[in-house]
Design a protein around this motif. Structure first.
Motif, PDB file in Angstrom:
ATOM      1  N   SER A 140       0.942  -1.222  -0.001  1.00 23.46           N
ATOM      2  CA  SER A 140      -0.079  -0.141  -0.032  1.00 23.46           C
ATOM      3  C   SER A 140       0.859   1.217  -0.014  1.00 23.46           C
ATOM      4  O   SER A 140       0.577   2.310  -0.708  1.00 23.46           O
ATOM      5  N   SER A 141       1.850   1.122   0.614  1.00 31.65           N
ATOM      6  CA  SER A 141       2.954   2.448   0.897  1.00 31.65           C
ATOM      7  C   SER A 141       3.500   2.363  -0.530  1.00 31.65           C
ATOM      8  O   SER A 141       3.678   3.929  -1.068  1.00 31.65           O
ATOM      9  N   GLU A 158       0.940   4.462  -2.426  1.00 33.46           N
ATOM     10  CA  GLU A 158       0.754   5.570  -2.034  1.00 33.46           C
ATOM     11  C   GLU A 158       1.702   6.658  -2.555  1.00 33.46           C
ATOM     12  O   GLU A 158       1.532   7.911  -3.113  1.00 33.46           O
ATOM     13  N   TYR A 204       0.720   9.452  -4.981  1.00 34.38           N
ATOM     14  CA  TYR A 204       0.481  10.795  -4.334  1.00 34.38           C
ATOM     15  C   TYR A 204       1.658  11.726  -4.404  1.00 34.38           C
ATOM     16  O   TYR A 204       1.616  13.082  -4.241  1.00 34.38           O
ATOM     17  N   SER A 257       5.192  16.188  -0.186  1.00 36.34           N
ATOM     18  CA  SER A 257       5.458  14.623   0.060  1.00 36.34           C
ATOM     19  C   SER A 257       6.292  14.185   1.131  1.00 36.34           C
ATOM     20  O   SER A 257       5.574  13.353   2.038  1.00 36.34           O
ATOM     21  N   LEU A 259      -3.072  10.238   5.013  1.00 33.64           N
ATOM     22  CA  LEU A 259      -3.043  10.709   3.779  1.00 33.64           C
ATOM     23  C   LEU A 259      -4.441  10.859   3.126  1.00 33.64           C
ATOM     24  O   LEU A 259      -4.847  11.895   2.692  1.00 33.64           O
ATOM     25  N   ILE A 260      -4.924   9.598   3.080  1.00 43.30           N
ATOM     26  CA  ILE A 260      -6.413   9.380   2.298  1.00 43.30           C
ATOM     27  C   ILE A 260      -7.563  10.318   2.764  1.00 43.30           C
ATOM     28  O   ILE A 260      -8.438  10.823   2.262  1.00 43.30           O
ATOM     29  N   SER A 309      -9.322   0.801   0.374  1.00 44.81           N
ATOM     30  CA  SER A 309      -8.068   1.572   0.053  1.00 44.81           C
ATOM     31  C   SER A 309      -7.216   0.915  -1.106  1.00 44.81           C
ATOM     32  O   SER A 309      -6.746   1.768  -1.911  1.00 44.81           O
ATOM     33  N   GLY A 336       6.414   4.507   3.436  1.00 44.43           N
ATOM     34  CA  GLY A 336       6.174   5.674   2.734  1.00 44.43           C
ATOM     35  C   GLY A 336       7.037   6.721   2.813  1.00 44.43           C
ATOM     36  O   GLY A 336       7.694   7.269   1.977  1.00 44.43           O
TER      37      GLY A 336
END
Lengths: 227, 250
Positions: A66-67, A70, A74, A83, A92-93, A203, B134
């Motif tokens: 997922s990261s 993202e 993004y 960022s 974030l979302i 997500s 992230g």
């Protein structure tokens, strides 16, 4: 011999932003990974690394994938400063991305421009500071606030913050291209109706839904460019 | 002193508070730098102020929602750690899931009464490890990735053709919103059995009221005298949508 290219002030700003962003990201990472050990030292029990590794295999891998998504999706929306800040401050979302998109649209900044870079950074920094402040005040007032915020009557409101956010955003973006919006909406509604268990993976469903919308938008763009 | 009392002790507040303060300082530094750079680039400060005001008003309600996450987790993890996690890096939907998974790996559940010091430090460590990616990807690849995208934009800029970048961003957002709205529709239609129409309808109602409110605010803010409303329209629409959920459950 290495040649120094003449840099514009904006390029200098970007270069310094990357340098600063990388440094503070690494410091934050060290602080977050170190904190459980410091707390473990205080509590007299260090983290069980074997159990943490098993836990990571159970849920962490999903979050790692997922990261990656993202990061790929993004980063272009947020620019450099936005960022680094968004990935440090999280949420974030449900907050940072809609917040930055809203600010960007309000100012009319185009993606990939210096204006977008500045506005995104201002927006995410302001949004993060609000969260930090609200949470700090909330924690200070936790005892008197707990009965109010925890009252059963208010629970439906706080359980629906995300639908409230996406309802408002839906109007804002759907009106830009109603025809384009209907296709992913209908397909997603059908998918979730046929497989309601997907609700737990909403997500991840952003990826096919977003890819579909981008694909349709690209076809329309090409058609209009030829016309 | 019980483990839960230890988890909310002054020392724990100090450890977590230092990190929160560091991140707050980072936000201020980025904000000041961006503001100065914007001014140096000749950007209109009124527009920059508008972006900051809109972002502040936009963030208040979701932040109160996040505070509820702190309250929810404080029963098992004490107050300081959830406060840190949700102020910095964390995400509301993520924290509980990971904390629960870590507790399960230790053979327990995420309950205050069964929390031990060892379980807490392991849960805290796993929560940090799972969500750090992230930040790592941005640090390692952010500069190259953005430079590559920027080169693409420059090449297109020379061709005098309209860019697809902005349309792609709008489309991505439409896709994202559609995934969530689709999930609310699906949950209502089949959430309590295939096509039973007995699932939870509250998210759908909330999204609808919020969208209708947004339509009203947008129409009003398009009038010259009420342009100021634009900065508050999303926050106010959300509030009305959330109020609808309360009224519907009275």
């Amino acid at each position: 011999m290495k040649q120094n290219k003449a840099q514009t002030p904006y390029e200098d700003y970007l270069r310094a932003t990357h340098r600063l962003g990388r440094a503070v990201s690494m410091i934050t990472l060290a602080l977050l990974l170190g904190a459980p050990f410091v707390m473990g030292g205080y509590l007299g029990a260090m983290p069980n690394l074997a159990a943490a590794a098993r836990g990571f295999l159970a849920v962490g891998l999903v979050w790692t994938v997922s990261s990656v998504v993202e990061f790929l999706v993004y980063t272009p929306m947020l620019g450099a400063g936005g960022s680094y800040l968004a990935f440090i401050t999280g949420n974030l979302i449900n907050m940072k991305i809609p917040c930055a998109m809203n600010a960007r649209d309000m100012v009319g900044a185009k993606s990939g421009t210096a204006e977008n870079e500045i506005i995104s950074t201002l927006s995410i920094a302001a949004s993060s500071l609000v969260t930090i402040l609200v949470l700090a005040l909330g924690v200070l007032l936790l005892t008197p606030l707990r009965p109010v915020l925890g009252s059963p009557a208010l629970q439906p409101a706080f359980a629906n913050v995300v639908p409230a956010l996406f309802g408002a955003m839906a109007y804002k973006y759907y009106r830009k291209d109603v025809k384009l919006a209907l296709v992913p909406l209908i397909i997603m509604a059908v998918l979730f109706t046929l497989a309601p268990s997907l609700t737990g993976s909403t997500s991840f469903m952003i990826i096919p839904s977003g890819a579909l919308a981008i694909g349709l938008s690209y076809l329309k763009f090409r058609r209009e460019a030829k016309a | 002193m019980t483990v839960l009392e230890q988890l909310s002790s002054g020392t724990m507040y100090l450890i977590c508070g230092v990190i929160v303060a560091f991140v707050a300082m980072v936000c201020v530094i980025f904000m000041v730098r961006a503001w100065r750079a914007g001014k140096a680039l000749g950007m209109d400060t009124t527009r920059m102020k508008q972006a900051v005001t809109a972002s502040v008003t936009f963030s208040i309600l979701p932040s109160v929602g996040i505070l509820l996450g702190v309250i929810a987790l404080s029963g098992s993890l004490g107050i300081p750690w959830p406060w840190l996690r949700l102020s910095v890096i964390g995400a509301l939907h993520y924290e509980t899931q990971v904390a629960q998974a870590a507790a399960e790996q230790l053979g327990g559940t995420l309950r205050g009464e069964s929390m031990t010091a060892g379980a807490f430090s392991t849960i805290a460590f796993l929560m940090s490890v799972c969500i750090m990616w992230g930040m790592i990807f941005t640090t390692l690849f952010g500069k190259k990735y953005l430079a590559r995208l920027s080169r693409g934009n420059e090449n297109k800029a020379g061709s005098d053709k309209p860019s697809f970048g902005d349309k792609a961003m709008t489309a991505m957002f439409i896709g994202m919103v559609s995934a969530y709205l689709g999930s609310y529709i699906g949950a209502y239609i089949s959430g309590a059995g295939a096509f039973a129409l007995k699932g939870d309808w509250t998210p759908l109602l909330v999204a609808l009221v919020s969208a209708l409110s947004m339509a009203c605010f947008t129409a009003l803010s398009e009038k010259k005298s009420m342009r100021w409303l634009d900065s508050f329209s999303i926050a106010a629409s959300m509030l009305l949508g959330m109020a609808a959920a309360v009224i519907a459950h009275l």
